[in-house]
Design an enzyme around this catalytic site. Structure first.
Site, PDB file in Angstrom:
ATOM      1  N   LYS A 268      -9.931 -25.893  37.746  1.00 14.21           N
ATOM      2  CA  LYS A 268     -11.229 -26.504  37.464  1.00 14.21           C
ATOM      3  C   LYS A 268     -11.468 -27.706  38.380  1.00 14.21           C
ATOM      4  CE  LYS A 268     -12.325 -24.956  32.859  1.00 14.21           C
ATOM      5  NZ  LYS A 268     -12.690 -25.321  31.476  1.00 14.21           N
ATOM      6  N   GLN A 328       0.391 -22.702  26.785  1.00 17.50           N
ATOM      7  CA  GLN A 328      -0.538 -21.822  27.496  1.00 17.50           C
ATOM      8  C   GLN A 328      -0.121 -21.853  28.954  1.00 17.50           C
ATOM      9  OE1 GLN A 328      -3.451 -24.355  26.025  1.00 17.50           O
ATOM     10  NE2 GLN A 328      -3.518 -25.693  27.801  1.00 17.50           N
ATOM     11  N   ASP A 363      -9.167 -21.618  33.184  1.00 23.34           N
ATOM     12  CA  ASP A 363      -8.002 -21.814  34.065  1.00 23.34           C
ATOM     13  C   ASP A 363      -6.670 -21.544  33.359  1.00 23.34           C
ATOM     14  OD1 ASP A 363      -8.531 -23.945  32.405  1.00 23.34           O
ATOM     15  OD2 ASP A 363      -7.978 -25.492  33.857  1.00 23.34           O
ATOM     16  N   ASP A 398      -0.784 -29.431  21.483  1.00 20.74           N
ATOM     17  CA  ASP A 398      -2.169 -29.066  21.784  1.00 20.74           C
ATOM     18  C   ASP A 398      -2.544 -27.780  21.042  1.00 20.74           C
ATOM     19  OD1 ASP A 398      -4.305 -29.751  23.873  1.00 20.74           O
ATOM     20  OD2 ASP A 398      -4.000 -27.618  24.279  1.00 20.74           O
ATOM     21  N   ASN A 399      -3.659 -27.820  20.359  1.00 25.05           N
ATOM     22  CA  ASN A 399      -4.198 -26.614  19.718  1.00 25.05           C
ATOM     23  C   ASN A 399      -3.185 -25.763  18.951  1.00 25.05           C
ATOM     24  OD1 ASN A 399      -6.889 -26.955  20.348  1.00 25.05           O
ATOM     25  ND2 ASN A 399      -6.636 -26.095  22.392  1.00 25.05           N
ATOM     26  N   GLU A 427      -2.555 -31.334  17.066  1.00 26.95           N
ATOM     27  CA  GLU A 427      -3.921 -31.564  17.564  1.00 26.95           C
ATOM     28  C   GLU A 427      -4.739 -30.334  17.180  1.00 26.95           C
ATOM     29  OE1 GLU A 427      -7.170 -31.500  20.775  1.00 26.95           O
ATOM     30  OE2 GLU A 427      -5.542 -30.067  20.594  1.00 26.95           O
ATOM     31  N   LYS A 536      -9.526 -35.551  33.029  1.00 27.15           N
ATOM     32  CA  LYS A 536      -8.851 -34.249  32.964  1.00 27.15           C
ATOM     33  C   LYS A 536      -8.944 -33.525  34.298  1.00 27.15           C
ATOM     34  CE  LYS A 536     -11.290 -32.995  29.295  1.00 27.15           C
ATOM     35  NZ  LYS A 536     -11.807 -32.231  28.129  1.00 27.15           N
ATOM     36  N   TYR A 537      -9.972 -33.889  35.084  1.00 25.05           N
ATOM     37  CA  TYR A 537     -10.193 -33.132  36.323  1.00 25.05           C
ATOM     38  C   TYR A 537     -10.107 -33.992  37.575  1.00 25.05           C
ATOM     39  CZ  TYR A 537     -12.442 -30.647  32.471  1.00 25.05           C
ATOM     40  OH  TYR A 537     -12.711 -30.066  31.259  1.00 25.05           O
TER      41      TYR A 537
HETATM   42  O1  LIG Z   1      -9.222 -27.479  22.657  1.00 29.21           O
HETATM   43  P1  LIG Z   1      -9.276 -28.952  22.402  1.00 29.21           P
HETATM   44  O2  LIG Z   1     -10.672 -29.491  22.446  1.00 29.21           O
HETATM   45  O3  LIG Z   1      -8.568 -29.311  21.139  1.00 29.21           O
HETATM   46  O4  LIG Z   1      -8.541 -29.695  23.611  1.00 29.21           O
HETATM   47  C1  LIG Z   1      -7.177 -29.600  23.986  1.00 29.21           C
HETATM   48  O5  LIG Z   1      -6.846 -28.351  24.508  1.00 29.21           O
HETATM   49  C2  LIG Z   1      -7.557 -27.929  25.703  1.00 29.21           C
HETATM   50  C3  LIG Z   1      -6.832 -26.715  26.212  1.00 29.21           C
HETATM   51  O6  LIG Z   1      -5.513 -27.077  26.482  1.00 29.21           O
HETATM   52  C4  LIG Z   1      -7.598 -29.008  26.778  1.00 29.21           C
HETATM   53  O7  LIG Z   1      -8.629 -28.648  27.663  1.00 29.21           O
HETATM   54  C5  LIG Z   1      -8.500 -29.092  29.013  1.00 29.21           C
HETATM   55  O8  LIG Z   1      -7.594 -28.205  29.677  1.00 29.21           O
HETATM   56  C6  LIG Z   1      -8.067 -26.863  29.844  1.00 29.21           C
HETATM   57  C7  LIG Z   1      -6.977 -26.103  30.527  1.00 29.21           C
HETATM   58  O9  LIG Z   1      -6.681 -26.680  31.741  1.00 29.21           O
HETATM   59  C8  LIG Z   1      -9.369 -26.904  30.626  1.00 29.21           C
HETATM   60  O10 LIG Z   1      -9.857 -25.599  30.804  1.00 29.21           O
HETATM   61  C9  LIG Z   1     -10.391 -27.726  29.869  1.00 29.21           C
HETATM   62  O11 LIG Z   1     -11.601 -27.791  30.612  1.00 29.21           O
HETATM   63  C10 LIG Z   1      -9.851 -29.107  29.654  1.00 29.21           C
HETATM   64  O12 LIG Z   1     -10.740 -29.828  28.840  1.00 29.21           O
HETATM   65  C11 LIG Z   1      -7.913 -30.356  26.193  1.00 29.21           C
HETATM   66  O13 LIG Z   1      -7.798 -31.367  27.133  1.00 29.21           O
HETATM   67  C12 LIG Z   1      -6.908 -30.604  25.055  1.00 29.21           C
HETATM   68  O14 LIG Z   1      -7.000 -31.905  24.545  1.00 29.21           O
END
Ligand SMILES: O=P(O)(O)O[C@H]1O[C@H](CO)[C@@H](O[C@H]2O[C@H](CO)[C@@H](O)[C@H](O)[C@H]2O)[C@H](O)[C@H]1O
Length: 679
Positions: A268, A328, A363, A398-399, A427, A536-537
């Site tokens: 991304k 992931q 991604d 995460d998730n 989270e 994040k990017y």
């Molecule tokens: O899904 P949430 O809103 O709870 O956020 C968490 O998980 C996301 C996936 O890991 C993460 O998203 C970020 O990383 C992704 C993978 O690289 C990317 O596609 C998203 O655009 C980016 O926001 C998020 O940071 C995390 O806290």
């Protein structure tokens, strides 16, 4: 869990003395209740019997070392049937407790004697009944179930009851005297003992309940733009320099977003775009590249040795390190090639990217636990073990709600067994049932809906819900995260950031901020509730020193909040929270009170917070204090001193203080009650 049992009742029936609604019990005992070492928790039950004879209730706690602690429960609503006691499990591990209810023949007799003897009714009969009861106490001395030291007092009372020549009052006096009563309160004579339980209770370490977290992207710390090379990433070594500032602000946990190699396939770009520019570093959640996967460190950040140095420095500063674990894979992760069975391949041979609706994560591939559960389980366990071996003591997962709950149940049980010190934060911003169940199966902490609870009424209702869930779910409050920037925060600037920090830091024992909070980073990406130019990017070095110098930084406030939290054990608790009425619906008043034994300091500790909940107005209002909740005596003519812990001011207040709050200068009072014995 075994059913209620006694010698005379039906197996599984209510038993001789019914014991109902035992607390803390989670889902009827299917999951253990939990607390942290030294935390005061209430054990309670509704217990009752037919008729009017006296009864008693005990809780018996069994520690991890097999030692038993017997605690009497007190009737808390006389005339009704609720019995409670506060207990304080003092070491981590697996405990259990049972509740025992029994008839109390001595208490029944004492009550009869107190009524009949002064009235001169049935004197000989009452004395004979009393003698029978005390003779049974002596039998217990003889058979060794009661200490020998009890015998002289009991024998003297018995002799007196059997001395017919004495006046009635003198005859029963020793049997009703305080020394005998105390001895029988400690070890009552019990009949029809009925047992409920045992019920499981897991005791975690204190950090599972209380701590201040600081989240940051290590690659931003020390990142710089070089006109020749473009952006140069920060490293673990440059990030380690930030630890001093984080520790100075009083945080306990330095939480790092993922530190692993980042894929390039479907990487991304800035602001969540799908067409990165050369040099864009990609999302650190897109884990895995030819440089390695979840056990590797992004080469830009340094080496494993650098990580060890980072952890070592954190420890020197009194900080623990939390690592973000996102289960992931980028399409470039070694697992994609080595373990295609860990991904769901669609009919057209492709793997669907991950989603957390409505968010799309183009991604990354999600992991699938369906075809090789054992293999994937072992790989995840091993990667966590790897980071534990390198000093990580907390994981932000995460998730977790996108993985099978059964997987967490098994994994968390294994870690609880092998590494009880390791804390897992879920989270899972998702449905309440999933969030609650993750707590029940072993997560130590959970993110919450705090971020979206804004009004005083909503906050109060939410806190009440969280207190109810406290035996299995510990909340963590974050005013913003790298993914969340609500309209409240983007519309209120510094006032909103200060206000929500005060609320998060005082409402619950664990709170956290995401780096840049100090600088009031409040600009959203159009159409999204997250920051523009999101870290994040891209790299995001920040000038914290400049903001401190020009007086715009929130660092002083954050430091004050963390200091106050450290100095006041009451703020390190959740279950003690009590709310007070106010005449303004946008003013929230709550307090937390610990008695001298529970505070661990030998002194009472009471903190009262009166806070605005809106950032766009001031308030002049009356607060109606619940004095009992503050540890004050409502019967006494009340004037007491309070000290504002944020400003040092002192006020003399009564039960209904009039307060003036200003969204700009004083969004809240965070007060210590100065108890009369202290002043
Ligand atoms: O899904 P949430 O809103 O709870 O956020 C968490 O998980 C996301 C996936 O890991 C993460 O998203 C970020 O990383 C992704 C993978 O690289 C990317 O596609 C998203 O655009 C980016 O926001 C998020 O940071 C995390 O806290």
């Amino acid at each position: 869990m075994s059913p209620t049992t006694d010698r005379t009742g039906l197996e599984g029936g209510v038993g001789r003395i019914p014991i109902m609604d035992v607390q803390p019990v989670v889902d009827g005992g299917r999951f253990p209740a939990s607390c942290v070492e030294g935390e005061t928790i209430t054990v309670g039950a509704n217990a009752f019997r037919e008729g009017h004879d006296a009864m008693g209730v005990h809780a018996v706690l069994l520690g991890p070392d097999g030692a038993e602690q017997r605690v009497p429960l007190a009737s808390v609503n006389p005339g009704l049937d609720l019995w409670e006691a506060e207990v304080r499990p003092d070491r981590i591990g697996h405990w259990s407790f049972r509740v025992e209810a029994f008839s109390a023949p001595y208490e029944s007799w004492a009550h009869t004697a107190e009524v009949k003897i002064p009235a001169g009714i049935d004197v000989d009969l009452v004395c004979a009944e009393g003698a029978k009861v005390l003779a049974r106490v002596l039998t217990e001395v003889e058979d060794g179930t009661r200490p020998r030291t009890d015998a002289p007092v009991v024998q003297a009372a018995l002799d007196s009851l059997r001395a017919p020549g004495l006046p009635a009052a003198a005859r029963v006096a020793p049997a009703l005297a305080a020394d005998l009563r105390a001895l029988l309160a400690l070890r009552p004579l019990r009949e029809g003992v009925t047992v409920a339980g045992p019920y499981r209770l897991i005791v975690h370490r204190r950090r599972a309940l209380y701590g201040s977290w600081y989240e940051f992207f290590p690659r931003s710390e020390g990142a710089r733009f070089d006109p020749e090379q473009g952006w140069v990433s920060g490293t673990l070594r440059t990030a380690a320099r930030s630890l001093e500032r984080i520790a100075r602000m009083g945080f306990d946990v330095a939480y790092l977003t993922p530190i692993h190699p980042i894929g390039t396939t479907f990487r991304k770009g800035r602001n969540n775009t799908l067409d990165p520019r050369p040099g864009d570093p990609g999302s650190p959640y897109a884990i895995g590249s030819p440089d390695g996967g979840h056990e590797a460190i992004h080469p830009d950040l340094g080496t494993l040795e650098d990580f060890d140095t980072f952890v070592g420095r954190a420890r020197e500063l009194g900080l623990e390190v939390a690592l973000d674990i996102a289960l992931q894979c980028s399409p470039d992760h070694p697992w994609v090639r080595e373990h295609p069975e860990w991904f769901t391949v669609r009919a057209d041979g492709t793997i669907a990217y991950a989603e957390n609706p409505p968010k799309k994560y183009q991604d990354i591939y999600p992991l699938s636990f369906e075809s090789d559960y054992e293999g994937l389980y072992a790989a995840i366990r091993d990667l966590l073990e790897h980071w534990v071996a390198h000093g990580v003591t907390l994981f932000r997962i995460d998730n977790p709600h996108t993985k099978p709950v059964r997987f967490w149940e098994e994994l968390l049980a294994e870690f609880d067994e092998k590494h009880p010190e390791v804390v897992f934060l879920a989270e899972a911003f998702t449905r309440p049932t999933m969030m609650h169940t993750l707590g029940k199966v072993g997560y130590h902490q959970s993110y919450t809906y705090f971020t979206w609870r804004e009004t005083a009424a909503d906050l109060r209702e939410y806190l009440e819900e969280l207190v109810e869930a406290a035996p299995y779910m510990r909340p963590s409050f974050w005013p913003t995260t790298h993914d969340i920037l609500t309209p409240f925060m983007t519309s209120g600037g510094r006032r909103a950031f200060a206000l929500r920090a005060i609320l998060a830091a005082t409402l619950v024992p664990t709170w956290g901020i995401y780096s840049g909070y100090e600088l009031v980073e409040d600009v959203p990406r159009p159409g999204a509730q997250e920051q523009i130019d999101n870290e994040k990017y891209e790299y995001r070095p920040r000038d914290f020193t400049g903001a401190l110098t020009d007086g715009t930084s929130l660092e002083p406030l954050l430091s004050d909040l963390n200091r106050i939290r450290r100095e006041h054990p009451a703020l390190q608790t959740l279950r003690t929270i009590r709310f007070h009425e106010t005449d303004d619906e946008q003013v929230l008043a709550f307090s937390k009170h610990l008695d001298a034994a529970a505070s661990g300091t030998g002194a009472l500790d009471t903190v009262l917070v009166i806070s605005l909940t809106a950032h766009d107005r001031d308030a002049w209002t009356t607060v109606h204090l619940d004095l009992l909740a503050l540890g004050l005596d409502p019967e006494e003519p009340v004037a007491f001193e309070v000290e504002d812990l944020l400003t040092g001011e002192r006020f003399t207040w009564g039960p209904d203080p009039y307060v003036i709050l200003s969204a700009t200068d004083r969004p809240a009072h965070v007060l210590r009650i100065i108890h009369p014995e202290e002043s």
